[in-house]
Design a protein around this motif. Structure first.
Motif, PDB file in Angstrom:
ATOM      1  N   GLY A 232      44.523  45.154  24.698  1.00 42.16           N
ATOM      2  CA  GLY A 232      43.868  44.404  23.659  1.00 42.16           C
ATOM      3  C   GLY A 232      44.521  43.505  23.962  1.00 42.16           C
ATOM      4  O   GLY A 232      44.005  42.756  22.955  1.00 42.16           O
ATOM      5  N   ALA A 233      45.644  43.509  24.728  1.00 43.31           N
ATOM      6  CA  ALA A 233      46.471  41.832  24.397  1.00 43.31           C
ATOM      7  C   ALA A 233      45.532  40.450  25.206  1.00 43.31           C
ATOM      8  O   ALA A 233      45.025  41.205  25.590  1.00 43.31           O
ATOM      9  CB  ALA A 233      47.852  41.996  24.942  1.00 43.31           C
ATOM     10  N   LEU A 234      45.923  40.098  24.343  1.00 44.72           N
ATOM     11  CA  LEU A 234      45.305  38.739  25.290  1.00 44.72           C
ATOM     12  C   LEU A 234      46.007  37.417  25.869  1.00 44.72           C
ATOM     13  O   LEU A 234      47.559  37.698  25.266  1.00 44.72           O
ATOM     14  CB  LEU A 234      44.441  38.086  23.762  1.00 44.72           C
ATOM     15  CG  LEU A 234      43.665  36.364  24.476  1.00 44.72           C
ATOM     16  CD1 LEU A 234      42.391  37.022  25.347  1.00 44.72           C
ATOM     17  CD2 LEU A 234      42.904  35.794  23.012  1.00 44.72           C
ATOM     18  N   ARG A 235      46.444  37.698  26.717  1.00 47.22           N
ATOM     19  CA  ARG A 235      46.911  36.814  28.294  1.00 47.22           C
ATOM     20  C   ARG A 235      46.700  35.243  28.544  1.00 47.22           C
ATOM     21  O   ARG A 235      45.239  35.143  27.946  1.00 47.22           O
ATOM     22  CB  ARG A 235      47.581  38.078  28.826  1.00 47.22           C
ATOM     23  CG  ARG A 235      47.913  38.838  27.998  1.00 47.22           C
ATOM     24  CD  ARG A 235      48.456  39.829  29.828  1.00 47.22           C
ATOM     25  NE  ARG A 235      47.690  40.129  30.962  1.00 47.22           N
ATOM     26  CZ  ARG A 235      47.388  41.457  30.025  1.00 47.22           C
ATOM     27  NH1 ARG A 235      47.965  42.565  29.208  1.00 47.22           N
ATOM     28  NH2 ARG A 235      45.873  41.992  31.183  1.00 47.22           N
ATOM     29  N   GLY A 236      46.658  35.253  29.457  1.00 52.57           N
ATOM     30  CA  GLY A 236      46.845  34.532  30.138  1.00 52.57           C
ATOM     31  C   GLY A 236      46.229  32.639  29.130  1.00 52.57           C
ATOM     32  O   GLY A 236      46.498  32.603  28.607  1.00 52.57           O
ATOM     33  N   ASN A 237      45.115  31.875  29.418  1.00 52.03           N
ATOM     34  CA  ASN A 237      44.998  30.774  28.878  1.00 52.03           C
ATOM     35  C   ASN A 237      45.120  30.740  27.286  1.00 52.03           C
ATOM     36  O   ASN A 237      45.199  30.573  26.663  1.00 52.03           O
ATOM     37  CB  ASN A 237      44.049  29.519  29.685  1.00 52.03           C
ATOM     38  CG  ASN A 237      44.749  29.426  30.678  1.00 52.03           C
ATOM     39  OD1 ASN A 237      45.831  28.793  30.902  1.00 52.03           O
ATOM     40  ND2 ASN A 237      43.955  28.518  31.523  1.00 52.03           N
ATOM     41  N   PHE A 238      43.565  32.025  26.717  1.00 55.46           N
ATOM     42  CA  PHE A 238      43.456  31.808  25.864  1.00 55.46           C
ATOM     43  C   PHE A 238      44.406  32.128  24.744  1.00 55.46           C
ATOM     44  O   PHE A 238      44.407  31.787  24.042  1.00 55.46           O
ATOM     45  CB  PHE A 238      42.118  33.087  25.719  1.00 55.46           C
ATOM     46  CG  PHE A 238      40.784  32.504  26.353  1.00 55.46           C
ATOM     47  CD1 PHE A 238      40.615  31.217  26.930  1.00 55.46           C
ATOM     48  CD2 PHE A 238      40.228  33.749  26.603  1.00 55.46           C
ATOM     49  CE1 PHE A 238      39.657  31.635  27.866  1.00 55.46           C
ATOM     50  CE2 PHE A 238      38.550  33.557  27.106  1.00 55.46           C
ATOM     51  CZ  PHE A 238      38.342  31.900  27.893  1.00 55.46           C
ATOM     52  N   GLY A 239      45.678  33.174  25.722  1.00 53.90           N
ATOM     53  CA  GLY A 239      46.192  33.647  24.598  1.00 53.90           C
ATOM     54  C   GLY A 239      47.120  32.547  24.542  1.00 53.90           C
ATOM     55  O   GLY A 239      48.109  32.608  23.503  1.00 53.90           O
ATOM     56  N   GLN A 240      47.546  31.890  25.201  1.00 54.50           N
ATOM     57  CA  GLN A 240      48.750  30.251  25.277  1.00 54.50           C
ATOM     58  C   GLN A 240      48.067  29.836  24.329  1.00 54.50           C
ATOM     59  O   GLN A 240      48.658  29.435  23.303  1.00 54.50           O
ATOM     60  CB  GLN A 240      48.596  29.896  26.278  1.00 54.50           C
ATOM     61  CG  GLN A 240      50.081  30.772  26.717  1.00 54.50           C
ATOM     62  CD  GLN A 240      51.026  31.092  26.825  1.00 54.50           C
ATOM     63  OE1 GLN A 240      52.093  30.161  27.094  1.00 54.50           O
ATOM     64  NE2 GLN A 240      50.991  32.365  26.362  1.00 54.50           N
ATOM     65  N   LEU A 241      46.757  29.552  24.064  1.00 53.78           N
ATOM     66  CA  LEU A 241      46.085  28.645  23.051  1.00 53.78           C
ATOM     67  C   LEU A 241      45.770  28.828  21.822  1.00 53.78           C
ATOM     68  O   LEU A 241      46.277  28.413  20.868  1.00 53.78           O
ATOM     69  CB  LEU A 241      44.442  28.173  23.712  1.00 53.78           C
ATOM     70  CG  LEU A 241      44.333  27.335  24.438  1.00 53.78           C
ATOM     71  CD1 LEU A 241      42.371  26.950  25.488  1.00 53.78           C
ATOM     72  CD2 LEU A 241      45.036  25.986  24.678  1.00 53.78           C
ATOM     73  N   ARG A 242      46.080  30.171  21.716  1.00 53.92           N
ATOM     74  CA  ARG A 242      46.244  31.063  20.415  1.00 53.92           C
ATOM     75  C   ARG A 242      47.317  30.472  20.441  1.00 53.92           C
ATOM     76  O   ARG A 242      47.733  30.006  18.727  1.00 53.92           O
ATOM     77  CB  ARG A 242      45.519  32.501  20.329  1.00 53.92           C
ATOM     78  CG  ARG A 242      46.024  33.129  19.203  1.00 53.92           C
ATOM     79  CD  ARG A 242      45.875  34.737  19.401  1.00 53.92           C
ATOM     80  NE  ARG A 242      44.417  34.988  19.498  1.00 53.92           N
ATOM     81  CZ  ARG A 242      44.485  36.331  19.550  1.00 53.92           C
ATOM     82  NH1 ARG A 242      44.925  37.197  20.288  1.00 53.92           N
ATOM     83  NH2 ARG A 242      42.753  36.446  19.744  1.00 53.92           N
TER      84      ARG A 242
END
Length: 527
Positions: A232-242
């Motif tokens: 469930g961890a959000l990685r990638g650009n979406f995680g960085q934007l968060r």
């Protein structure tokens, strides 16, 4: 005077026959000293509202510069906000909201507020200076979610919007962290995340790895914390934007769909706008990253005209599609569109109902760049983003001011329009004259694509040595490049302010220098 209690105050409006009157709540959602952002939430009482109109006065020396989700007019220090076509009807017990920005900060109260002519405390007549009891509790209609707003460091009325591309993490090695290390994140009000795909009439992700799966180490992460492989961890650009949004609480991120490559799918989308809007909502509001995005941007190139592919869905198709998108995303989400800047008579602006669709969008971004380039390999050489016309321009109507004036002539308010800036140049080789209008033998070589080069490369590879039509050009070693510099961007920002535009947007972040020269020029130029 209506004073804010914990920054939330019942402004209150109602009719004498309603047991529970309609109310309105004023909330200061951001205050950065030199300016502020506020929101008013209108809630119907026992009776539905067919429409709403909020009016109030602000103290001398305070000015409201722009608003969203309502049409704003002013007379002196008196401001009137009228619902849009899509958010006027409020069912009994339901609510609608609008927001605005102004200066200076510290506006914890407004005066003489009325909604539909009734007093702001739920009475039947306007009160000259209503004030709640010191013991009054905040209204239950407190703002349910933040309104579209700039970052606290951004002056009121100055949108600074930049595209961030999901493919930039590859060959360009440009990541969300670069927005922070360059100092650009603090100057941006909105990020357009490009691009989602449009295929078969549906929205979808175009690169799931870069979007939400790519692992960022502590050294590469925007906040210095490594990603995890936890379920469930959000990685990638979406995680960085968060994480970037947590560092800059006022920053908005909008998911952009389409673009040059993916616009072919809009033709099928136009056949069933509701199904298209539903599919987009499911992507943008996916529970895994719904908090990352504040709305959706539609970049259809071009409705009822030709881009990479040709569309013939008719004049009304764009309006119908934007209406469906707004209906699905609702009043509290940003809905925007990047649109053509073809200001010629009978051109792409005339091909679609941009004026009719304007009621459904928060702002338009006419793409005032790429007018000329080495897609005409023999020239004549010309700047790809001229602000004005000039003697020898290869095609009449192909300049930024022509697009802005044409859009305004159709009734689109200037406060819904932004000026587009390219963070790159377009160039030719085999050129023998420095002045615009020379012949060429083909496209000049570029790092990623012939005929195109980033500003950060051009500033040293082929420094600007001339200007024309409000933009710059460089002539060096048989190559001719047209591009914007900090100086010409400053001039274009003066134009944007004089025209009453909402600000500026640009394509795209990776073309700037490591210290954000061009973003700084936009930001400072709009102050």
């Amino acid at each position: 005077m209506i004073a804010a209690a914990a920054l939330l105050v019942p402004l209150g409006v109602g009719t004498a026959i309603a047991a529970t009157p309609a109310t309105a709540t004023y909330a200061v959602t951001s205050d950065w000293g030199s300016g502020f952002e506020a929101k008013v939430t209108v809630r119907a009482g026992d009776s539905a509202l067919a429409s709403w109109r909020v009016e109030f006065d602000v103290p001398a020396g305070t000015a409201i510069s722009s608003a969203w989700d309502a049409d704003m007019t002013k007379s002196g220090n008196h401001y009137t906000f009228v619902n849009k076509g899509w958010n006027g009807a409020v069912p009994a017990g339901g609510q609608a909201a609008f927001g605005f920005i102004g200066a200076p900060g510290g506006l914890a109260a407004v005066q003489n507020c009325t909604l539909n002519g009734a007093a702001c405390t739920g009475g039947t007549n306007p009160s000259p200076s209503p004030s709640p009891s010191p013991t009054a509790s905040p209204s239950p209609t407190a703002s349910p979610s933040p309104s579209p707003s700039p970052t606290p460091t951004t002056p009121p009325g100055s949108k600074v919007i930049g595209y961030f591309t999901n493919w930039g993490v590859y060959g360009r090695n440009y990541h969300v962290k670069n927005l922070e290390t360059s100092g650009s994140a603090a100057k941006l009000t909105h990020i357009l995340y490009a691009f989602g795909n449009v295929s078969g009439g549906q929205c979808s992700l175009s690169d799931t790895y870069s979007d939400y799966d790519k692992f960022y180490s502590a050294a590469d992460s925007v906040n210095g914390v490594a990603d995890t492989w936890d379920t469930g961890a959000l990685r990638g650009n979406f995680g960085q934007l968060r994480r970037l949004k947590a560092m800059h609480p006022g920053l908005k991120v909008i998911f952009s769909f389409g673009g040059w490559t993916y616009s072919g799918g809009f033709t099928q989308a136009a056949a069933n706008p509701t199904a298209f809007a539903n599919s987009c909502y499911n992507v943008v509001e996916d529970p895994r990253w719904a908090d990352v995005f504040d709305g959706i941007d539609i970049d259809w190139e071009y409705p009822n005209a030709c881009g990479l592919t040709c569309d013939s869905t008719g004049f009304a198709s764009f309006k119908n599609l934007m209406q469906a998108v707004r209906n699905r995303f609702g009043a509290n989400s940003l809905v925007t569109a990047a649109i053509t800047a073809d200001g010629t008579n009978g051109g792409k602006i005339d091909a679609a109902d941009y004026a009719g669709a304007a009621q459904y969008v928060d702002f338009y971004m006419p793409m005032t760049y790429d007018f000329f380039g080495a897609f005409a390999p023999q020239g004549p050489t010309a700047p790809h983003s001229p602000l004005t016309s000039y003697t020898g321009i290869p095609q009449a109507g192909f300049y930024s001011d022509a697009a802005i004036q044409k859009l305004k002539s159709k009734g689109i308010p200037s406060s819904k329009l932004l000026l587009g800036i390219g963070f790159y140049g377009r160039g030719w080789t085999g050129v023998t004259q420095s002045a615009p209008g020379g012949s060429a033998t083909g496209a000049a070589p570029g790092t990623y694509e012939a005929g195109i080069e980033d500003y950060k490369v051009l500033k040293t590879k082929c420094p600007a040595n001339g200007t024309v039509a409000g933009t710059a050009y460089g002539f060096c070693n048989g190559q001719w490049w047209g591009y914007d510099t900090p100086s010409t961007i400053t001039g274009k920002m003066t134009y944007a302010k004089n025209q009453g535009l909402a600000g500026a947007f640009f394509w795209e972040t990776s073309g700037d220098t490591s210290n954000g020269e061009l973003i700084s020029a936009i930001y400072n130029g709009l102050r």
